[in-house]
Design a protein around this motif. Structure first.
Motif, PDB file in Angstrom:
ATOM      1  N   UNK A  55       7.020 -37.477  50.177  1.00  0.00           N
ATOM      2  CA  UNK A  55       7.963 -38.572  50.369  1.00  0.00           C
ATOM      3  C   UNK A  55       9.300 -38.219  49.743  1.00  0.00           C
ATOM      4  N   UNK A  56      10.319 -38.979  50.076  1.00  0.00           N
ATOM      5  CA  UNK A  56      11.653 -38.768  49.521  1.00  0.00           C
ATOM      6  C   UNK A  56      12.328 -40.116  49.317  1.00  0.00           C
ATOM      7  N   UNK A  57      13.392 -40.084  48.526  1.00  0.00           N
ATOM      8  CA  UNK A  57      14.187 -41.282  48.321  1.00  0.00           C
ATOM      9  C   UNK A  57      15.476 -40.964  47.593  1.00  0.00           C
ATOM     10  N   UNK A  58      16.488 -41.796  47.802  1.00  0.00           N
ATOM     11  CA  UNK A  58      17.775 -41.656  47.115  1.00  0.00           C
ATOM     12  C   UNK A  58      18.119 -42.989  46.454  1.00  0.00           C
ATOM     13  N   UNK A  59      19.093 -42.945  45.561  1.00  0.00           N
ATOM     14  CA  UNK A  59      19.559 -44.168  44.897  1.00  0.00           C
ATOM     15  C   UNK A  59      20.170 -45.135  45.903  1.00  0.00           C
ATOM     16  N   UNK A  60      20.830 -44.600  46.918  1.00  0.00           N
ATOM     17  CA  UNK A  60      21.425 -45.455  47.952  1.00  0.00           C
ATOM     18  C   UNK A  60      20.326 -46.268  48.629  1.00  0.00           C
ATOM     19  N   UNK A  61      19.226 -45.609  49.003  1.00  0.00           N
ATOM     20  CA  UNK A  61      18.093 -46.311  49.611  1.00  0.00           C
ATOM     21  C   UNK A  61      17.428 -47.257  48.609  1.00  0.00           C
ATOM     22  N   UNK A  62      17.346 -46.823  47.362  1.00  0.00           N
ATOM     23  CA  UNK A  62      16.689 -47.602  46.327  1.00  0.00           C
ATOM     24  C   UNK A  62      17.428 -48.867  45.936  1.00  0.00           C
ATOM     25  N   UNK A  63      18.746 -48.900  46.129  1.00  0.00           N
ATOM     26  CA  UNK A  63      19.541 -50.079  45.741  1.00  0.00           C
ATOM     27  C   UNK A  63      19.074 -51.328  46.474  1.00  0.00           C
ATOM     28  N   UNK A  64      18.815 -51.215  47.761  1.00  0.00           N
ATOM     29  CA  UNK A  64      18.372 -52.375  48.542  1.00  0.00           C
ATOM     30  C   UNK A  64      16.963 -52.813  48.128  1.00  0.00           C
ATOM     31  N   UNK A  65      16.088 -51.856  47.894  1.00  0.00           N
ATOM     32  CA  UNK A  65      14.724 -52.176  47.467  1.00  0.00           C
ATOM     33  C   UNK A  65      14.757 -52.826  46.089  1.00  0.00           C
ATOM     34  N   UNK A 134       9.961 -43.467  45.291  1.00  0.00           N
ATOM     35  CA  UNK A 134      10.965 -42.414  45.089  1.00  0.00           C
ATOM     36  C   UNK A 134      12.375 -43.021  45.101  1.00  0.00           C
ATOM     37  N   UNK A 135      12.625 -43.949  46.013  1.00  0.00           N
ATOM     38  CA  UNK A 135      13.955 -44.558  46.128  1.00  0.00           C
ATOM     39  C   UNK A 135      14.291 -45.415  44.915  1.00  0.00           C
ATOM     40  N   UNK A 136      13.364 -46.245  44.465  1.00  0.00           N
ATOM     41  CA  UNK A 136      13.608 -47.078  43.281  1.00  0.00           C
ATOM     42  C   UNK A 136      13.782 -46.194  42.046  1.00  0.00           C
ATOM     43  N   UNK A 137      12.971 -45.157  41.928  1.00  0.00           N
ATOM     44  CA  UNK A 137      13.104 -44.226  40.806  1.00  0.00           C
ATOM     45  C   UNK A 137      14.484 -43.572  40.829  1.00  0.00           C
ATOM     46  N   UNK A 138      14.936 -43.161  42.009  1.00  0.00           N
ATOM     47  CA  UNK A 138      16.272 -42.574  42.141  1.00  0.00           C
ATOM     48  C   UNK A 138      17.343 -43.589  41.734  1.00  0.00           C
ATOM     49  N   UNK A 139      17.185 -44.841  42.165  1.00  0.00           N
ATOM     50  CA  UNK A 139      18.144 -45.879  41.810  1.00  0.00           C
ATOM     51  C   UNK A 139      18.218 -46.040  40.288  1.00  0.00           C
ATOM     52  N   UNK A 140      17.071 -46.074  39.638  1.00  0.00           N
ATOM     53  CA  UNK A 140      17.033 -46.254  38.185  1.00  0.00           C
ATOM     54  C   UNK A 140      17.630 -45.050  37.458  1.00  0.00           C
ATOM     55  N   UNK A 141      17.344 -43.858  37.935  1.00  0.00           N
ATOM     56  CA  UNK A 141      17.946 -42.662  37.330  1.00  0.00           C
ATOM     57  C   UNK A 141      19.455 -42.662  37.525  1.00  0.00           C
ATOM     58  N   UNK A 142      19.910 -43.092  38.699  1.00  0.00           N
ATOM     59  CA  UNK A 142      21.344 -43.185  38.960  1.00  0.00           C
ATOM     60  C   UNK A 142      21.995 -44.267  38.087  1.00  0.00           C
ATOM     61  N   UNK A 143      21.326 -45.404  37.914  1.00  0.00           N
ATOM     62  CA  UNK A 143      21.856 -46.484  37.074  1.00  0.00           C
ATOM     63  C   UNK A 143      22.028 -46.034  35.631  1.00  0.00           C
ATOM     64  N   UNK A 144      21.277 -45.029  35.233  1.00  0.00           N
ATOM     65  CA  UNK A 144      21.395 -44.462  33.887  1.00  0.00           C
ATOM     66  C   UNK A 144      22.336 -43.263  33.843  1.00  0.00           C
ATOM     67  N   UNK A 147      21.415 -38.957  37.666  1.00  0.00           N
ATOM     68  CA  UNK A 147      21.558 -38.260  38.949  1.00  0.00           C
ATOM     69  C   UNK A 147      22.642 -38.959  39.764  1.00  0.00           C
ATOM     70  N   UNK A 148      23.113 -38.265  40.789  1.00  0.00           N
ATOM     71  CA  UNK A 148      24.091 -38.874  41.703  1.00  0.00           C
ATOM     72  C   UNK A 148      23.369 -39.790  42.678  1.00  0.00           C
ATOM     73  N   UNK A 149      24.108 -40.661  43.314  1.00  0.00           N
ATOM     74  CA  UNK A 149      23.477 -41.621  44.219  1.00  0.00           C
ATOM     75  C   UNK A 149      22.895 -40.979  45.473  1.00  0.00           C
ATOM     76  N   UNK A 150      23.312 -39.763  45.783  1.00  0.00           N
ATOM     77  CA  UNK A 150      22.811 -39.083  46.987  1.00  0.00           C
ATOM     78  C   UNK A 150      21.770 -38.000  46.672  1.00  0.00           C
TER      79      UNK A 150
END
Length: 178
Positions: A55-65, A134-144, A147-150
């Protein structure tokens, strides 16, 4: 007065009798569990990424979730709410402040994935798909700011993220001692 009364002798006798009548190897309680029955519960993720699903995910996708399924407890941008802050506070632990967020406290990014996957959202744990986790994890890492949002999180990219407090713990994981 003697420490051992008749009750002690009776109980000892019953124990001996039960051991003779019901030997341990004869106790067959329930049915053996199969590997396929264990598989849905065997979802542990190690710090080095062993056990991560596809699976994959980005912070951009995770923001909505996050907005839909997490913000009620953790607030906008993961910085407030009744469930506590998840972002901010990096470096505060070394100054003696107690703001234990994902960025300031957690030593491994894979632990975030593991926890979100099995325990969130609070009202419906385990309901997120692997891609959503993966997307929510990316969002949380980006919020900290980690990582970059992409940045694309996946089984190969998540374990290589170095968390700010990685060296704040002594690890028992041999592969994490590098």
């Amino acid at each position: 007065m003697c420490m051992y009364d008749n009750r002690t002798h009776v109980l000892t006798g019953l124990l001996i009798l039960m051991t003779a009548v019901f030997p341990a190897d004869a106790q067959q309680l329930g049915d053996p569990i199969s590997e396929s029955d264990i598989a849905p519960w065997d979802i542990s993720i190690s710090p080095d990424g062993r056990g991560l699903p596809s699976g994959t995910g980005t912070a951009v996708e995770g923001a909505a979730i996050y907005a839909e399924k997490c913000s009620a407890c953790h607030g906008e941008a993961a910085k407030s709410g009744p469930g506590g802050s998840l972002a901010g506070g990096i470096g505060q632990l070394t100054r003696g402040e107690e703001n234990r967020t994902l960025g300031s406290f957690w030593p491994y990014s894979t632990t975030i994935f593991d926890y979100v996957r099995r325990a969130m959202p609070y009202q419906n744990p385990g309901s997120l798909s692997d891609a959503e986790v993966y997307s929510v994890t990316a969002y949380l890492l980006h919020a900290n700011g980690i990582i970059s949002q992409h940045y694309v999180l996946e089984a190969d990219s998540l374990p290589i993220i170095r968390m700010p407090n990685r060296d704040g713990f002594i690890s028992d994981w041999p592969s994490a001692r590098k």
